[in-house]
Write an enzyme that holds these catalytic residues in place. Structure first.
Site, short mmCIF file in Angstrom:
data_model
loop_
_atom_site.label_atom_id
_atom_site.label_comp_id
_atom_site.label_asym_id
_atom_site.label_seq_id
_atom_site.Cartn_x
_atom_site.Cartn_y
_atom_site.Cartn_z
N SER A 263 0.84 -1.20 0.00
CA SER A 263 0.00 0.00 0.00
C SER A 263 0.87 1.25 0.00
O SER A 263 2.09 1.18 0.25
CB SER A 263 -0.89 0.01 1.24
OG SER A 263 -0.09 0.25 2.38
N LYS A 264 0.23 2.35 -0.26
CA LYS A 264 0.93 3.64 -0.23
C LYS A 264 1.58 3.84 1.14
O LYS A 264 2.69 4.35 1.25
CB LYS A 264 -0.09 4.75 -0.52
CG LYS A 264 0.49 6.14 -0.49
CD LYS A 264 -0.58 7.15 -0.79
CE LYS A 264 -1.05 7.93 0.40
NZ LYS A 264 -0.03 8.65 1.14
N ARG A 265 0.86 3.40 2.16
CA ARG A 265 1.39 3.54 3.52
C ARG A 265 2.70 2.78 3.71
O ARG A 265 3.60 3.23 4.41
CB ARG A 265 0.36 3.04 4.54
CG ARG A 265 -0.58 4.12 5.04
CD ARG A 265 -1.37 3.63 6.24
NE ARG A 265 -1.96 2.31 6.01
CZ ARG A 265 -3.10 2.11 5.34
NH1 ARG A 265 -3.77 3.13 4.89
NH2 ARG A 265 -3.58 0.89 5.15
N GLY A 267 4.91 2.30 1.46
CA GLY A 267 5.92 3.12 0.82
C GLY A 267 6.37 4.24 1.75
O GLY A 267 7.56 4.48 1.93
N ASP A 268 5.39 4.92 2.37
CA ASP A 268 5.72 6.01 3.29
C ASP A 268 6.56 5.49 4.46
O ASP A 268 7.53 6.09 4.88
CB ASP A 268 4.44 6.65 3.87
CG ASP A 268 3.61 7.31 2.78
OD1 ASP A 268 4.16 7.56 1.69
OD2 ASP A 268 2.41 7.55 3.00
#
Ligand code: GLU
Length: 509
Positions: A263-265, A267-268
């Site tokens: 998920s994008k999370r 990546g963060d």
């Protein structure tokens, strides 16, 4: 097996709700490769019927991402095509009639339950699902008389149309990656097909448009598998089963550290991009970093994505687009999820930068420098420097770190690396080296090295002890390409100047 009698027509059908996840780009890529390989058409269809999720700018962003990746659709909202419009919100008129047809044929029904009534059900039954277990007691046309239903419709009472999923049945279908798949209908709820605002839901719209647009193969992520039984039923209930596309549910792209979809999370959290390009949320203004802005070459990004869930059966990892088109096959797409590996993603980019022609990357590098307010002239010297350092770059942004010393003298020296072993003999050596080099005509790496080593031998100093100080003189630290290559590029005058300046710095107490 692909049906060779039907023209290959595939589609990428994103909802314009935000940034484009790399999994989405991989879906585009597999669609694209398959279409190109079979001489088919690749269609972009914007699925924007859920207006509550619509995000301003997201469609243009998707188009920009595809253009950056070089995966331009043959038909789509931008370039039109024989099945236009390609935005579902502009096709609104198409859907109601099919929903009504399903109601007339007993495959769907009107439901008048208000949001408050449904909330009440959810309160009472935490696992509430509208379906065979309760549809007989809710407010819908299955329970109301025909007259009552008609009266409510005539009064314009808000309503939705729901599919009537059969009880105690099994939906079977063939997936080109997964083989035979079956679902117990008792576990499938009566999904809304047409909403109170007259817009279709995704389920109805995707089936109607895949039919009307003559889609031959539907590639999409595995996360859509649970929706498939509803779609299969709709193909059947609408009488279109013979035209149903081949299903291709692609494996998930998994987090690098654990299970579950990347998920994008993630990546963060782990410090890498998940979106293709920078995405700016129009509401919060928050910017999520993309691969493009991080300095990825689109070719490297595409190559990396191709291998997330596919391989050609050999150890080969670097593929040009032409090779991917030639070699891609659904049979070689794996069922299992593919773990995303950022280190591997970096490796691909490094390989592509290293093997790029200078002309192919120089303008991007110059742009990056300009954005950093670094004025570098686009000339032959710049080209040579880029040629020399590109094999040391993982990202285009790495250029300046790897090459600044070619354009400006070192601002400081790594004295710790040099001073403890500095000696008068070394000062003398370098002073003499300058004299010899001043008179030399052949300013090339081989000659410079020969002279360097011969003088070292004459002075009884190991060349190894002189190489590091020499490097620090030219670049300031213990990094960079071959030191004689650097000297050649810097030129005689600059090299000698740097040696002179550094000797002073190395000698002072
Ligand atoms: N609109 C869906 C999405 O956002 C498309 C899924 C499908 O391809 O059926 O991904």
């Amino acid at each position: 097996m692909p049906d060779t009698t039907k023209k290959v027509r595939v589609r990428f059908a994103p909802s314009p709700t935000g940034g484009l996840h790399l999994g989405g780009v991989r879906t585009v890529l597999f669609n694209y490769l398959f279409a190109r390989k079979h001489g088919g058409d690749f269609i972009l269809r914007i699925e924007d019927t859920d207006q509550s999720r619509y995000v301003e700018g997201a469609e243009q962003y998707i188009l920009d991402c595809l253009a950056w990746c070089g995966l331009n659709p043959d038909e789509g909202p931008q370039n039109g095509g024989p099945y236009a419009p390609y935005r579902q919100s502009e096709r609104k008129e198409n859907y109601r009639k099919y929903a009504e047809q399903l109601v007339s044929n007993g495959y769907a029904y009107y439901a008048f339950d208000t949001p408050a009534e449904l909330d009440e059900q959810r309160q009472k039954f935490p696992n509430f699902r509208y379906g065979h277990e309760n549809r007989d007691v809710l407010r819908n046309s299955l329970n109301l008389s025909q007259e009552e239903t008609q009266a409510l419709l005539d009064q314009g009472v808000p309503h939705v149309i729901r599919i009537k999923v059969p009880v105690d049945d099994t939906v079977h279908f063939y997936d080109m990656i997964r083989g035979d798949v079956s679902f117990d209908t008792n576990l499938v709820d009566d999904k809304v097909l047409l909403k109170a605002d007259g817009m279709p839901t995704y389920h109805l719209a995707v089936v109607v448009d895949d039919y009307l647009m003559k889609i031959s193969h539907a590639f999409r992520g595995e996360e859509w598998l649970p929706s498939a039984p509803v779609h299969i039923l709709l193909w059947e209930y609408l009488g279109w089963k013979a035209d149903m596309p081949h299903w291709v549910h692609l494996p998930l792209i998994l987090k690098p550290d654990g299970n579950g979809k990347l998920s994008k999370r993630d990546g963060d959290r782990l410090g890498f991009p998940v979106y293709a390009m920078n995405w700016k949320d129009p509401k919060s203004g928050e910017i999520t970093r993309g691969f493009r802005e991080m300095g990825y070459l689109p070719e490297a990004f595409i190559n990396m994505l191709a291998l997330l869930g596919w391989n050609d059966g050999t150890e080969q990892e670097i593929f040009s687009m032409e090779e991917l088109i030639e070699k891609f096959s659904i049979e070689r797409v794996s069922k299992a999820g593919a773990k995303f590996d950022f280190e591997k993603a970096k490796w691909f980019n490094h390989e592509y930068i290293k093997n790029s022609q200078v002309a192919g990357i120089k303008y991007q590098v110059l742009e990056i420098l300009k954005a950093k307010d670094i004025q570098i002239e686009d000339n032959e010297y710049f080209d040579k420097v880029l040629e020399t350092v590109k094999e040391r770059m993982t990202f285009l942004q790495d250029f300046w770190d790897q090459a600044s010393f070619f354009f400006e003298q070192p601002a400081f020296y790594d004295l710790n690396a040099v001073k403890p072993k500095w000696s008068d003999a070394k000062t003398e050596y370098f002073n003499e080296l300058i004299k010899t080099w001043e008179g030399t005509k052949a300013w090339d790496a081989v000659n410079l090295e020969t002279v360097f080593k011969a003088l070292a031998e004459e002075k009884g100093i190991k060349p190894g002890e002189l190489m590091l100080p020499f490097r620090v003189m030219l670049v300031g630290g213990k990094f960079g390409p071959g030191v004689f290559d650097i000297a050649v590029l810097l030129g005689k005058e600059q090299t000698i100047q740097r040696i002179q300046k550094a000797i002073i710095a190395f000698t002072v107490e």
